[in-house]
Enzyme design. Structure first.
Site, short mmCIF file in Angstrom:
data_model
loop_
_atom_site.label_atom_id
_atom_site.label_comp_id
_atom_site.label_asym_id
_atom_site.label_seq_id
_atom_site.Cartn_x
_atom_site.Cartn_y
_atom_site.Cartn_z
N ARG A 156 44.94 20.84 15.18
CA ARG A 156 45.11 19.60 14.43
C ARG A 156 45.12 19.89 12.93
O ARG A 156 45.90 19.35 12.18
CB ARG A 156 43.96 18.64 14.73
CG ARG A 156 44.00 17.39 13.88
CD ARG A 156 42.68 16.64 13.87
NE ARG A 156 42.82 15.35 13.21
CZ ARG A 156 41.82 14.58 12.82
NH1 ARG A 156 40.58 14.95 13.05
NH2 ARG A 156 42.04 13.42 12.22
N HIS A 201 45.32 19.71 19.01
CA HIS A 201 43.90 19.36 18.86
C HIS A 201 43.09 20.25 19.79
O HIS A 201 42.35 19.79 20.65
CB HIS A 201 43.69 17.87 19.15
CG HIS A 201 44.45 16.96 18.21
ND1 HIS A 201 45.83 16.94 18.16
CD2 HIS A 201 44.03 16.08 17.28
CE1 HIS A 201 46.21 16.05 17.24
NE2 HIS A 201 45.14 15.52 16.69
N HIS A 236 36.94 14.67 23.43
CA HIS A 236 38.30 15.03 23.01
C HIS A 236 38.40 16.47 22.52
O HIS A 236 39.47 16.90 22.11
CB HIS A 236 38.77 14.09 21.90
CG HIS A 236 39.11 12.70 22.37
ND1 HIS A 236 38.25 11.93 23.12
CD2 HIS A 236 40.23 11.94 22.22
CE1 HIS A 236 38.81 10.76 23.38
NE2 HIS A 236 40.01 10.75 22.85
N HIS A 267 50.32 20.47 61.00
CA HIS A 267 50.31 19.02 61.12
C HIS A 267 51.49 18.57 61.97
O HIS A 267 52.63 18.60 61.53
CB HIS A 267 50.37 18.38 59.74
CG HIS A 267 49.22 18.80 58.86
ND1 HIS A 267 49.21 19.99 58.17
CD2 HIS A 267 48.03 18.20 58.59
CE1 HIS A 267 48.06 20.11 57.51
NE2 HIS A 267 47.33 19.05 57.74
N LEU A 303 48.64 16.02 47.35
CA LEU A 303 49.35 14.76 47.58
C LEU A 303 49.71 14.05 46.28
O LEU A 303 49.02 14.15 45.28
CB LEU A 303 48.54 13.88 48.52
CG LEU A 303 48.43 14.47 49.93
CD1 LEU A 303 47.49 13.66 50.81
CD2 LEU A 303 49.80 14.59 50.59
N ILE A 322 47.62 5.67 59.10
CA ILE A 322 46.61 6.65 59.53
C ILE A 322 46.33 7.65 58.41
O ILE A 322 47.26 8.18 57.81
CB ILE A 322 47.09 7.41 60.79
CG1 ILE A 322 47.19 6.47 62.00
CG2 ILE A 322 46.17 8.60 61.12
CD1 ILE A 322 45.87 5.87 62.45
N GLY A 325 52.16 19.45 48.87
CA GLY A 325 50.95 19.65 49.66
C GLY A 325 49.81 18.91 48.98
O GLY A 325 49.21 18.01 49.57
N SER A 329 50.87 12.59 17.01
CA SER A 329 49.78 13.57 16.94
C SER A 329 50.18 14.91 17.54
O SER A 329 49.72 15.96 17.09
CB SER A 329 48.56 13.04 17.70
OG SER A 329 48.09 11.86 17.12
N GLU A 388 49.16 11.64 31.61
CA GLU A 388 49.27 13.09 31.48
C GLU A 388 49.67 13.76 32.79
O GLU A 388 50.46 14.71 32.81
CB GLU A 388 47.95 13.68 30.97
CG GLU A 388 47.49 13.18 29.62
CD GLU A 388 46.82 11.81 29.66
OE1 GLU A 388 46.56 11.31 30.78
OE2 GLU A 388 46.57 11.24 28.59
N HIS A 439 52.29 18.33 53.92
CA HIS A 439 51.67 18.84 55.14
C HIS A 439 52.62 18.71 56.32
O HIS A 439 52.48 19.42 57.31
CB HIS A 439 50.35 18.13 55.42
CG HIS A 439 50.47 16.64 55.44
ND1 HIS A 439 50.47 15.89 54.30
CD2 HIS A 439 50.63 15.76 56.46
CE1 HIS A 439 50.61 14.61 54.62
NE2 HIS A 439 50.72 14.51 55.91
N HIS A 449 47.27 13.32 63.17
CA HIS A 449 47.63 13.87 61.85
C HIS A 449 47.64 15.40 61.86
O HIS A 449 48.44 16.02 61.17
CB HIS A 449 46.64 13.36 60.80
CG HIS A 449 46.77 14.01 59.46
ND1 HIS A 449 47.59 13.52 58.47
CD2 HIS A 449 46.20 15.12 58.94
CE1 HIS A 449 47.53 14.30 57.42
NE2 HIS A 449 46.67 15.28 57.66
#
Lengths: 657, 657
Positions: free
Chosen positions: A509, A450, A462, A21, A112, A180, A110, A373, A400, A61, A251
Site C-alpha cells: 500500500r 496491502h 486487514h 459416487h 463444491l 439428498i 469436486g 486500492s 473474492e 463427485h 450418494h
C-alpha cells in the site's frame, strides 16, 4: 437405453474401484443424454475446438457421468481401459474430474460450487471474445450440472448474482434436484426455494422431470431463449432404480454385487460389466460426431476473418505472449533507473498495466470492489457490462471467492488471460479457488495489495501476516513480492507470460523507494533472489528481504557498513523462482559463512529454509518480522512498534556476529 | 439530535485519525438510535450480562458507529479519549471492531459477511441455552447491521439459508441499503432483489426509511413478531448531509475541514469537535441505563433456578471445564494401553466425544454435511432443529465457511463451546472465519478429518498437502495431529479445555496402530512433542513425525536399529505446543548431534525450524513427505508412489549418516 449405458458404466466403474459416487451419474443420466443428444455443440474427434459449448460438471463427485459420456461419444482420451481404471494410479479417470487429464474435462471440480463459479468465467469469456471477434467465430453456450451441495456453498451465490448482473444468457445451469445430501435429505439443513433465489438475481428459471426426455428437452430449449442466465431444476431420483434410490446411501459407492445386479435388471440391462452393446455405442458415437459439421463450418468462418484478426485469434488461443511485451517492460525499467521513483508497488503495478494491457488484448482485469486500492484498472480498459461487452474490466463486486473462480473459468475457456485484485488478507476468502488455479496450472494473476502491516489503521483483520506462508506453501503457485517499481514491472512480465502456473503479486500500500537503482536488461526477479547490494570489505552478513522490507535491509546495511561490518543485501522477491535456479546460482547468492538475517513483515514460517545453507547445515541466522497478528495504527508506528526497522535488523546481525 | 451526536463523533473520529469510514455511521445513525432507544436490551453499566441482546456490527468498517454508541450510552471502556485515539496504537478503538478490546464489542468484524454469519451462531446459542435453562433466564435477540458488502459475500448466503432453516426468529438483520460500494453504485456489480432472496430462504422481510424514526421503529417492531428470522431493509443515504452523500467517496474517510464543517452545519450541530452537549449525553445515558432493571429482574429469575441448574449455568458461562473430564480421558487412555486398538484417529475422535460430550452439556457439535465421515456426532447428541431445540448437534449443510463463522458466534455468545467437522482440505473454504477464531482467541475446535493423501481415491482436490502449513502459520491457533487413539484423547482434552485459542484436530481417514503402547498419566500431547521410542545403542538419528506418519517412523526405526543405527522417534503432534515448552525440554527431546529426519504426508514448509537445533545451527537433516499435489488412487498405493514409507525414511537417514 442410451442413458442406461451411462448408468451401467457408472455402476461398474464405481464397483470396480470399490469407491466413488454411483448415485449422481445414475440420477442425471437422462438429463445428460438429452443435453448431449439435442443441445451440446460438441465434437468427440476434437473435444477442445474453440467454439464448442462448454460442459462443466460442477458436482464433480459424479465424475463417472462425465467419463461415461466422453467414452461413449468416442473421445479418444477416455478408452474403456480408462473406465476400468477409474480412481487408480496413473489413470485419466481420477476420483474427481482433473483438468488436463483428458480432453473434454473443461475444469477440475469436486470442491463444491467451484464449477458453477468457473462457468461464470467461461460465459464471460464467451461474451468478451464475441465482442472482439464477432458472433461468426464465437457463439457457444456454457452448460453446468450442479448439485444441492454446489448451491449451498456460498461461492454459488457470488456466481449467481454476478451472472445475473452480467446477463449471461448463454449460461445454463442444470440443477440435479434430488433432495439428498450425505447427512440426509436436503431438508435437514436447507429449505431455500432455489427457483426464487435464482430469480431474485435475474435468472430465468425452468423446471422439468429429470427422467422425462421430452420434458428435459423442452426445458433446455426454453432456457436458451430467455436472454438471461437460466436455471433448469431437474427433478431427479438419486441412484434411480437401485436399492439405494432416494437415500443418502445412494450418494456414495454402490458396490454390493446384488445391488449392482438388481439395478441392472431394473434398468433392463442384460450385458456384462463394462460392456456397451454395439448398437448403443453407435448411437452415442453418432451423438459424438454431431458437432463435426458445425466445427467445419466454423473453421470456414474463421478463415473468413481478416488475416490480422485471424492471427490475433490464434495467438490468443495459443496463449502466446505478444512480441512487444519484453521491450515494453525494458523501456519501463530504463525510465525507472533514470527517475528513481518512490511509489507503492500497487501503483507501480498500475503503471505496468497501463503499458502491457494495450499490448495484450487477451487481458481481462478486475477487482473485488477495490479498484482504486488495488490499482487494477488500466487507463485503456473499459468496464464489461451487458451494454458494453467490449469492456475487459470486471467489477466483480465484494466477491473474492467468486472472482477467483471466475478467473479460473476465464483462463480455462481459452483465448484470454485473467487477473484480479483484492487485499492480500482476503486471499482467505478466495483460497478455495486459488488452490484450484494451482492444481490446474492456469496462469491467472492475483493482484494482492496491502500486503502487510503497511496497510496501517484498518488493523489486524486487514493485515496479512501468515498469508505469504500460506501461498508459498501451495504447490505450483508463484508468489512474487516486488521491492520497487522495477521489480514490479519484472514481476508482471513473469505473470503475463506464465503458462502453467498462477502468480500472486504481493504489493504494498505504502510508497517504496527505488532499490534497483541501476538499469539491468535481465529480468532479475525471474531468478527469485539476487544480490542487490554487495558487502564492502569482508562479507560478514547477508540480509535477505522481500518487498517493502528490502529498503529496510538496505538501510540496515548502511548502519552495519558504517561500523565496518561488510553486509550483502539479497532481494528475494520469489522463493519459488529462486528454488528453481540451479544450485550453483543459489550458492553464489547465499554462500555459506556469513551471518544471515531475513526481514519480512510477516511470520517466519518457512524462512529457516533460506537461513540454512543447506538443509540441516547452517550459519548463524536470525529473523526480523511478525510474531503474531498486527494492530490498528499508522503504518510507520506499526513498523516501529513491531520492531521491523533498520536498527532492529542491524542489532540482530550484531547479536549474531 | 441523538443521532446527530453519533454523526458528529464519527466525523470527528475519522477526521482526527485521518483515516476510516465516515459514511456508514452517518448513514445508519438514525437506525442505530431507534434500535438502542426502543429495542436493544442493553445495560451500559454491565455490557456483557448473559441475557443481553447481542448487537453485531457486520459492516465493521463503520466501527465509529459502535464506538459512538458505546461512548454515548456510558460504557466505561470507551471513554472520550478512546474516541480521540481512534485507530491509534494501543487504543481500544481499532479501525475495525476488535473483540476483547472493549465490553460491548461482541465480535471482531471487518472482513465482510462474518458478522451476519457469527450472528447465526449467536442466535443458535440463544435457542440451545433457552432449551436447557428456560425462557426465564435465556430470552434475547440478536441484531445485526449489515451492508451491501456483507450481502454480496458468499458466506452471507450460507448464513441466511441456515438461519432460515433453523427458523431463528430472534435474529434481526438491519440492512444498510444505501446502494453504494467502493467501486460505484451497487448496480455496477449486483442487481439482486435482496428481499426476494431472503424470502426464498424463509425469512420475513420488512422495509423502512432509514432516516424516519417512526418508520424504523415500526419495521423493527414488526420484525420481532414474525416467528422467522427477519430482514429489515433500511433505505439510507450514505454520508447523509455531507458533500459526499450518496457517492462512493462517502464510504471512506471525510477529513476535509470544510466538508466536516459544512456537514455539521447541515445537521444543525454547533458544538466543538468531540464534544457532546450535556443534555444529549444525558439522553443517551438514560438509554444506556434502560436495561439495568431488566438485568436486575433477570438476576432474580436466575436465583430462582435450582441450585444445580444455577451452578451449571454459571460454570458454562465461565467456560470452566467439568471436573470429571480429566479422569474420563485418563480412563480412556488406560483402556487403549490395554486394548492397543488399530483405528483411524477420526474414529478415535468419535470415541472421545462419546465420553466427553455427556460430561460437557456446553458442547455443540456439527459437521458440514460429512457427519459420518468426520465422526462428529456422539451417540448422546440430538439434532438441533426448530422442533428439537434441545438437540446440540448441527447439520450445518454444505457450508464450511458459514459453519466456522457460526461456531465463532456460538463461542462468543457465552455458555457454550463449539466444534465442527469437515475434510481438512476444505479448511480452504472456512479460512476467512478460522482466521478470526484465532484473532479473537475463541476456543472453538475444528475437527478436520481426511488429513492427507491417506484420503485416497477422491484425489488431489480432496487431499490436503499445504493445509498443515497454512494452519500452523496462523498465529494463536493450536494445530494437533495425533498419531493414535491415545493421542487423540489427549488432543481432545486440550481442545475441550482451551480458553483463548482455537484448536485444529487433523485426523486420519485410515486406520492407525497404537503407537503409545504404555499408559502415561500425563497428557503427553500437551508438550507438543515427546520421545516415543528411544534409540538403542548410540543415538545416531532422530525421526520426527506427526499423525499417521508416526507409525511409519517407528517402522523406519525398526529397519535402522536392525542395522545397528540407534534411532529415536519423536512424536510431534503439535508444533505450537512444543514451541511453548521451555528450551531445556525442547533440547532434551531434540538434542544437537544426531541426524534428523522429519516425515509428514504434507509439504515441508516450516519443517526446517525443527530440523535445525537452533536457528541457523544444525545437524544433517532431511524430510520425507509431499512435494506437490496428491493423486487419485488407493491410499496405500499413494504412500508407496509418493515415497512416504519406512524404507524411504531409513534410506534418507542412511544417506545422511
Amino acid at each position: 437405453m442410451k442413458a442406461c449405458a451411462i448408468r451401467a458404466l457408472a455402476l461398474d466403474g464405481v464397483a470396480g474401484a470399490n469407491s466413488g459416487h454411483s448415485g449422481m451419474p445414475i440420477g442425471m443420466a437422462d438429463v445428460a443424454t438429452v443435453l448431449f443428444e439435442n443441445h451440446l455443440k460438441f465434437d468427440a474427434a476434437d473435444p477442445d475446438w474453440p467454439d464448442r459449448d462448454r460442459f462443466v460438471l460442477s458436482a464433480g463427485h459424479g465424475s463417472m457421468l462425465l467419463y461415461a459420456l466422453l467414452h461413449l461419444t468416442g473421445v479418444e482420451d477416455i478408452s474403456l481401459d480408462q473406465i476400468k481404471n477409474f480412481r487408480q494410479w496413473g489413470a485419466r479417470t481420477a476420483g474427481h474430474p482433473e483438468y488436463g487429464h483428458a480432453k473434454g474435462i473443461e475444469t477440475t471440480t469436486g470442491p463444491l460450487g467451484q464449477g458453477i463459479a468457473n462457468a461464470v468465467g467461461f460465459a464471460l469469456a464467451e461474451e468478451i471474445l464475441r465482442a472482439r471477434f464477432g458472433k461468426k467465430v464465437v457463439d457457444h453456450h456454457t452448460y453446468v450440472i450442479a448439485g444441492d451441495g454446489c448451491l449451498m456453498e456460498g461461492v454459488s451465490q457470488e456466481a449467481i448474482s454476478l451472472a445475473g448482473r452480467q446477463e449471461l444468457s448463454k449460461l445454463i445451469v442444470l440443477w440435479d434436484d434430488n433432495n439428498i445430501t450425505i447427512d440426509g435429505t436436503v431438508d435437514i439443513s436447507d429449505r431455500t426455494d432455489q427457483l426464487a433465489r435464482f430469480r431474485a438475481s435475474g435468472w430465468s428459471v425452468h423446471e422439468c422431470d429429470g427422467h422425462d426426455p421430452a420434458d428435459i428437452d423442452e426445458a433446455i430449449t426454453a432456457a436458451k431463449k430467455t436472454g438471461k442466465p437460466a436455471l433448469v431444476a431437474c427433478k431427479t431420483h438419486i441412484a434411480l432404480g437401485t436399492a439405494a434410490q432416494d437415500t443418502p446411501k445412494g450418494h456414495g459407492a454402490l458396490t454390493d454385487p446384488k445391488v449392482v445386479a438388481d439395478a441392472k435388471a431394473a434398468w433392463g440391462i442384460d450385458w456384462a460389466a463394462y460392456e456397451v452393446p454395439a448398437d448403443i455405442k453407435a448411437q452415442w458415437e453418432e451423438i459424438g460426431s454431431r458437432g463435426a459439421e458445425e466445427r467445419d463450418e466454423w473453421s470456414t468462418r474463421l478463415a473468413g476473418l481478416s488475416g490480422a484478426k485471424q492471427r490475433e485469434f490464434e495467438r490468443m488461443q495459443a496463449g502466446e505472449a505478444p512480441k512487444k511485451l519484453s521491450a515494453a517492460i525494458k523501456a519501463m525499467k530504463r525510465d525507472y533507473a533514470e527517475s528513481q521513483p518512490k511509489m507503492a508497488t500497487r501503483s507501480a503495478s498500475e503503471k505496468t498495466l497501463n503499458v502491457i494491457n494495450p499490448l495484450m488484448p487477451e487481458n481481462v482485469g478486475g477487482s473485488a470492489d477495490l479498484t482504486g486500492s488495488n490499482n487494477t484498472k488500466s487507463s485503456d480498459m473499459g468496464v464489461h457490462l451487458p451494454e458494453t461487452r467490449d469492456g475487459q474490466y470486471l467489477h466483480y463486486g465484494i466477491r473474492e471467492h467468486g472472482m477467483a473462480a471466475a478467473m479460473n473459468g476465464l483462463a480455462l475457456h481459452g483465448g484470454l488471460r485473467a487477473y484480479g485484485g483484492t487485499f492480500m488478507c482476503f486471499a482467505d476468502y478466495a483460497r478455495g479457488a486459488m488452490r484450484l488455479s494451482a492444481l490446474m496450472g492456469v496462469p491467472v494473476t492475483y493482484v494482492m495489495t496491502h500486503d502487510s502491516i503497511g496497510l496501517g489503521e484498518d488493523g489486524p483483520t486487514h493485515q496479512p501476516v501468515e498469508h505469504l506462508a500460506m501461498l508459498r506453501a501451495t504447490p505450483n503457485m508463484t508468489v512474487i513480492r516486488p521491492a520497487d517499481a522495477t521489480e514490479t514491472a519484472e514481476a508482471w512480465e513473469i505473470a503475463a507470460t506464465a503458462t502453467g502456473t498462477p502468480t500472486v503479486l504481493a504489493l504494498s500500500r505504502q510508497g517504496l523507494p527505488t532499490v534497483r537503482t541501476e538499469f539491468k536488461t535481465k529480468n532479475m526477479v525471474a531468478q527469485g533472489a539476487y544480490v542487490l547490494a554487495e558487502a564492502e570489505g569482508k562479507r560478514q552478513a547477508i540480509l535477505l528481504a522481500t518487498g517493502s522490507e528490502v529498503s529496510v535491509a538496505l538501510a540496515a546495511r548502511d548502519l552495519l557498513q558504517a561500523e565496518g561490518i561488510g553486509t550483502r543485501v539479497v532481494s528475494m522477491p520469489s522463493w519459488e523462482l529462486f528454488a528453481a535456479q540451479d544450485e550453483a546460482y543459489r550458492r553464489r547468492v547465499l554462500p555459506a559463512g556469513p551471518v544471515r538475517v531475513a526481514v519480512e513483515a510477516g511470520v517466519d514460517m518457512g524462512w529457516d529454509r533460506w537461513l540454512t545453507s543447506e538443509r540441516g547445515k547452517a550459519n548463524k541466522a536470525g529473523f526480523v518480522g511478525m510474531e503474531g497478528f498486527g494492530a490498528s495504527a499508522p503504518a510507520d508506528v506499526l513498523f516501529e512498534k513491531f520492531g521491523i526497522t533498520a536498527q532492529a535488523v542491524a542489532d540482530k546481525v550484531k547479536s549474531l556476529l
